[in-house]
Design an enzyme around this catalytic site. Sequence first.
Site, short mmCIF file in Angstrom:
data_model
loop_
_atom_site.label_atom_id
_atom_site.label_comp_id
_atom_site.label_asym_id
_atom_site.label_seq_id
_atom_site.Cartn_x
_atom_site.Cartn_y
_atom_site.Cartn_z
N ASN A 87 0.69 -1.25 -0.01
CA ASN A 87 -0.02 -0.04 0.17
C ASN A 87 0.75 1.16 0.14
O ASN A 87 0.62 2.18 -0.81
CB ASN A 87 -0.88 0.08 1.46
CG ASN A 87 -2.18 -0.86 1.23
OD1 ASN A 87 -2.75 -0.99 -0.13
ND2 ASN A 87 -2.85 -1.41 2.14
N ASP A 105 -6.30 -7.97 4.65
CA ASP A 105 -5.59 -8.93 3.66
C ASP A 105 -5.70 -10.15 3.70
O ASP A 105 -4.79 -11.14 3.36
CB ASP A 105 -4.28 -8.46 3.26
CG ASP A 105 -3.30 -8.64 4.38
OD1 ASP A 105 -3.75 -8.57 5.53
OD2 ASP A 105 -2.08 -9.15 4.36
#
Length: 304
Positions: free
Chosen positions: A184, A219
Amino acid sequence: MFSEKQIADILAALPDPAFILTRSGCYAAIFGGSDLRYYHDGSGLIGKSLHDVLHAEKAMWFAKEIEKALSSHQLHIVEYELAGSDVKGLEDGPSNVIWFEGRVQALNFQVLGEDAVLWVASNITERHELETQLRSLSERDPLTNLFNRRKLLAMLEDQYELFNRYAIPTAVFIFDINDFKKINDQYGHLMGDQALQAIAQSCITELRAPDMAARFGGDEFVIVMPHTDQNQALSIIQRLSTSIEKTTAAIGFANGIKISGGLSEILSGDTSVEAVMRRADEKLYQAKDAGRTRISELTPLEKT
């Protein structure tokens, strides 16, 4: 109070069609169906049999529901679907399925020498589609369209019951993305979301029809594989891991995204679904502690 003509007009004005069906499946009479948004003129059915109009499987279904109403002599309510493929001579008709609610009541007199029912059919297609959408929203992760945590645990509970009753093996695999925070930070959260979607697509492509995939949060993903023990699950997981690397590399992640996972299965000593999940989660952390990009599984000793 009403003349025969007025009663006939009242019956004709009913928005939903009301069929008089005999035990053998004959259309003895049809009233109503004036709501032309949903219904076509069914007067041509009078005198025909369900078996003349519908293909055998659907005709038999209607016959069984008529029998249930005649046996109970109580209001019998059913939901059912009809498509052009169900109607003889309409195989090339509309492909969209129409959903109905049938309210079926036995009559206290015979029609054409047979016991008969009143069957009122209400088109509930819009309601059914809305209910399906709401159910999907309550069961699916909005980003990946995989099952969510609540639905996954409910399905795993079913597999747990099957294992306890029939000893049907079920493998459970928990995995997450290596260094997802770094992904990210390097690529941005939009690309992070695309990575999660790509992983979900790999799950859809590589898993078998009975397998269940869920985004468990962040995730972290969970795969439940019914009728599969740990050894059988390994080849599926390896194929999935390879697919994830290729799919994510294709959308811009250098060398593809790697995963780490914990593999377990339901064991005879498990007292709950939570125990099954906890063991798989422990294996995931073992894989991380051992350096990531690997699958940690139960040892033969742990399985006994």
